[in-house]
Design a protein around this motif. Structure first.
Motif, PDB file in Angstrom:
ATOM      1  N   THR A 390      -4.906  10.036   3.274  1.00 39.73           N
ATOM      2  CA  THR A 390      -3.934   9.479   4.221  1.00 39.73           C
ATOM      3  C   THR A 390      -4.415   8.138   4.767  1.00 39.73           C
ATOM      4  O   THR A 390      -3.672   7.161   4.805  1.00 39.73           O
ATOM      5  N   PHE A 391      -5.691   8.085   5.159  1.00 36.38           N
ATOM      6  CA  PHE A 391      -6.222   6.822   5.692  1.00 36.38           C
ATOM      7  C   PHE A 391      -6.300   5.759   4.603  1.00 36.38           C
ATOM      8  O   PHE A 391      -5.997   4.593   4.831  1.00 36.38           O
ATOM      9  N   ALA A 394      -2.946   4.461   4.087  1.00 35.82           N
ATOM     10  CA  ALA A 394      -2.550   3.660   5.252  1.00 35.82           C
ATOM     11  C   ALA A 394      -3.153   2.257   5.164  1.00 35.82           C
ATOM     12  O   ALA A 394      -2.487   1.258   5.438  1.00 35.82           O
ATOM     13  N   VAL A 395      -4.411   2.187   4.752  1.00 36.28           N
ATOM     14  CA  VAL A 395      -5.067   0.879   4.584  1.00 36.28           C
ATOM     15  C   VAL A 395      -4.312   0.055   3.542  1.00 36.28           C
ATOM     16  O   VAL A 395      -4.005  -1.124   3.747  1.00 36.28           O
ATOM     17  N   LEU A 398      -0.886  -1.086   4.857  1.00 39.28           N
ATOM     18  CA  LEU A 398      -1.006  -2.148   5.863  1.00 39.28           C
ATOM     19  C   LEU A 398      -1.439  -3.477   5.244  1.00 39.28           C
ATOM     20  O   LEU A 398      -1.051  -4.541   5.712  1.00 39.28           O
ATOM     21  N   HIS A 402      -0.683  -7.214   6.468  1.00 32.98           N
ATOM     22  CA  HIS A 402      -1.640  -7.576   7.512  1.00 32.98           C
ATOM     23  C   HIS A 402      -2.993  -7.922   6.921  1.00 32.98           C
ATOM     24  O   HIS A 402      -3.619  -7.092   6.270  1.00 32.98           O
ATOM     25  N   PHE A 404      -5.802  -8.128   8.272  1.00 36.18           N
ATOM     26  CA  PHE A 404      -6.958  -7.377   8.769  1.00 36.18           C
ATOM     27  C   PHE A 404      -7.302  -6.199   7.874  1.00 36.18           C
ATOM     28  O   PHE A 404      -8.467  -5.789   7.782  1.00 36.18           O
ATOM     29  N   LEU A 408     -10.752  -3.908   4.348  1.00 37.66           N
ATOM     30  CA  LEU A 408     -11.048  -2.472   4.308  1.00 37.66           C
ATOM     31  C   LEU A 408     -10.847  -1.888   2.914  1.00 37.66           C
ATOM     32  O   LEU A 408     -11.366  -0.825   2.603  1.00 37.66           O
TER      33      LEU A 408
END
Ligand code: FAD
Lengths: 569, 68
Positions: A390-391, A394-395, A398, A402, A404, A408
């Protein structure tokens, strides 16, 4: 001997030649025997020979790396190969690339450009098949009479003694024995020597399988690195496409833990995967041929200690890394460089045996750092729990919009040399003479453009040679004083660096000096007139001062070679 | 810097309503994905690793039986 015409390094074999040591009475004794002629053993043997140490290099095979295996060779590795006299060929043959694209599902989410850092000779890395790297190293070995490379010599026994080890070596003519003051075990991840002396590695196996295929195809496609997360042509898994020389493309397909490696290895199962990838791109109609493929499960593990008396481990035998981040061969070559100068000083009685302990003290943390990086990439690429996925997603989501989130995204962090921060060989900076921390003791020297005394443009790292180097900035008198002061200890090259030509006090008439043409040496080393850096033979900084006394330099040198009397003033 | 655990929101009830609203009509999976994106956005805004680690510890304490 350089063969004529194009050579197929994949099928090339080297001749077994019977050595006079076979059947010799008494058993022959050598200062250093290196076991394994992979990238690490070859590098170590060449470096030792350049330090005037005779080397016996044994390999159980008579071929180069089967399949291409490693393809990404990092800047530091190329700089080491430069010092060893074979970097230019690698760079000339290799593919340089700087653009990477990342796709999530079927959309490109971002691209990055790793432009080479201005003012350094070598790019961040090149792509080159491992068999080329090994072939060029073997050619360099052939130029060095101090290396006795013996193909089809397999170590099958090791007995350790206090001041030497006895190896039993199997050959087509039967076994023989060798005695060695030191044995360097560069015999790969399944190290026989490790097993023979009862040592293990510990770490983590990643529960996943990867199909690694090298495909030959004429593609009108830029030399870019493409990485897909969860593409529709290979759902729920990742895919990597990378270019190598000779129109060979490396494709990695993540398969999942349940895949059957024997089935996946079959060409009839690989070809549709490649076709699906191509059909989904602008390369739809490319014709291709399978050059090599294999299915891997990756692990990150290491030996706790790399030195076991007279037997010392380097490369994959000491630490196994997953390929994400291209750290296996790259870090192994740094192991070899770290070990070479120390062994050379010890076998020539210029330094105590304890200097070899520092090989482990420096390279064990470096392996730890590489494993940490490699593990993190692997966890990002192949998340092992629902939350982790999930993370991860999400990275990726995004990072489409984005900036930022893009740093990651971890598809493998570029291999950079470890900073040997805790090394006992470093002399710490004096508290009252602050320097920029970038090039602190333990860091590897960084390159910069220079002009030589004869007016030719060149590179700083090229000037260092195989011995210790003192870089002295803007003070020729100091340079001369330091040179005489240490002549009884170990060979030291004093290199006087002068300010850019604009400066008032430039003299380019002295030998052994370079001009800091663009001012980048001063900038990168935070130099002021009178500043001095002491560099080890492996080009790591071991001490630096704003204006050292002769005694301070002597102490730092002693400390760097493990002699008593090396406490800082 | 330390993690602020004293009241710091400029409009508590408005924030809470906006948070719940943001999840309206989402499945559990979609909500989890949203939360993950939210955590990442906020983490980047905070930036400092020590503060984030403090927050992680404080949040984890709620999940561990017997935690404070
Ligand atoms: C798919 C894949 C991709 C990779 N990609 C990269 C990459 O991009 N970049 C990177 O840096 N690394 C990469 N690696 C890792 C890299 O291939 C290894 O780290 C590297 O080969 C290690 O070199 P070595 O010399 O330690 O061992 P090896 O290359 O394994 O060499 C060991 C040598 O020892 C010999 N030997 C073994 N046992 C004996 C014995 N008993 N007696 C005598 N000789 C013996 C063998 O014949 C062999 O020649 C990759 C690996 C794989 C599998």
């Amino acid at each position: 001997m350089r063969p004529h015409g194009p050579v197929d390094f994949q099928t090339r074999t080297y001749d077994y030649i019977r050595s006079p040591d076979q059947g010799a009475e008494p058993t022959a004794r050598h200062p250093v025997v290196v076991v394994g002629a992979g990238p690490v053993g070859l590098t170590l043997a060449i470096d030792l020979a350049q330090h005037q140490v005779p080397v016996v290099l044994l390999d159980k095979d008579d071929t180069l790396s089967t399949g291409s295996r490693a393809i990404c060779f990092a800047k530091r590795t190329l700089e080491i190969f430069d010092r060893l006299g074979c970097g230019e060929r690698m760079v000339a043959k290799g593919v340089s690339w700087s653009v990477g694209k990342v796709f999530f599902r079927d959309e490109q989410i971002f691209s990055f450009n790793l432009l080479p850092k201005a003012g350094q000779q070598r790019p961040a890395f090149i792509n080159l098949q491992q068999y080329y790297v090994e072939a060029y190293l073997v050619e360099r070995v052939a130029e060095l009479p101090l290396i006795d490379l013996r193909w089809k010599n397999e170590v099958i026994g090791v007995v350790r003694h206090a001041d030497h080890a006895v190896l039993t070596v199997q050959t087509p003519d039967g076994p023989y024995q060798l005695r060695a003051d030191y044995v360097a075990a560069c015999d790969g991840s399944r190290s026989a020597i490790r097993e023979l002396i009862g040592q293990q590695t510990s770490g983590r196996v990643f529960q996943d399988r990867f199909l690694i295929a090298d495909v030959k195809m004429k593609l009108d496609h830029p030399a870019e690195r493409w990485f897909w997360f969860d593409p529709s042509f290979h759902p729920h898994q990742s895919v990597l496409l990378h270019k190598q020389p000779d129109d060979v493309w490396r494709i990695d397909f993540q398969l999942g833990w349940d895949a059957n490696p024997d089935e996946e290895k079959k060409p009839e199962n690989i070809i549709p995967r490649v076709q699906a990838l191509l059909a989904n791109s602008t390369m739809k109609d490319a014709q291709f041929e399978l050059e090599w493929a294999s299915v891997y499960t990756f692990a990150c593990s290491r030996m706790e200690r790399f030195r076991h008396g007279r037997v010392i481990f380097a490369g994959d035998s000491a630490h196994a890394l997953s390929p994400f981040g291209a750290r296996g061969a790259n870090s192994g070559v740094q192991d070899a460089e770290n070990l070479a100068w120390k062994l050379a000083l010890v076998v020539s009685n210029q330094a105590p045996d304890a200097l070899l302990d520092t090989y482990g003290e420096e390279r064990e943390p470096a392996a730890g750092e590489n494993i940490r990086n490699s593990t993190r990439s692997t966890d990002f690429i192949t998340p092992k729990s629902e939350v982790s996925r999930t993370f991860r997603d999400a990275v990726l989501e995004l990072s489409r919009h984005h900036a930022f989130a893009r740093p990651l995204v971890n598809t493998g962090r570029l291999s950079v040399p470890a900073i040997l921060d805790d090394s006992p060989l470093n002399t710490p900076d004096a508290p009252d003479a602050p320097f920029d921390p970038c090039m602190r003791p333990g860091a590897v020297a960084v390159d910069a453009p220079v002009t030589l005394a004869d007016g030719k443009d060149d590179w700083l790292l090229r000037q260092f040679g195989d011995q210790f180097t003192a870089l002295v900035y803007g003070d020729d008198d100091l340079a001369e004083r330091l040179q005489v002061a240490v002549e009884d200890l170990v060979p030291l090259r004093v290199l006087s660096v002068r300010a850019p030509p604009r400066g008032a006090t430039v003299r380019t008439d002295l030998p052994g000096s370079v001009c800091d043409r663009e001012g980048l040496v001063a900038e990168r080393y935070d130099f002021l007139p009178g500043s001095v850096y002491l560099l080890r033979p492996d080009q790591h900084v071991c001490a630096r001062w704003r204006r050292p006394s002769v005694e301070a330099l002597r102490r730092a040198l002693k400390r760097a070679i493990g002699l008593p009397g090396g406490d800082p003033l | 810097m330390r993690l602020i655990t004293e009241p710091n929101l400029t409009a508590v009830d408005d924030f809470y309503e906006a948070l719940i609203d943001a999840h309206r009509d989402l499945s559990i999976g979609e909500s989890q994905a949203l939360n993950a994106r939210l955590v990442l956005l906020l983490a980047n805004h905070i930036g400092a690793l020590d503060v984030l680690k403090e927050a992680l510890t404080a949040a984890r304490a709620g999940a561990v039986p017997g935690g404070p």
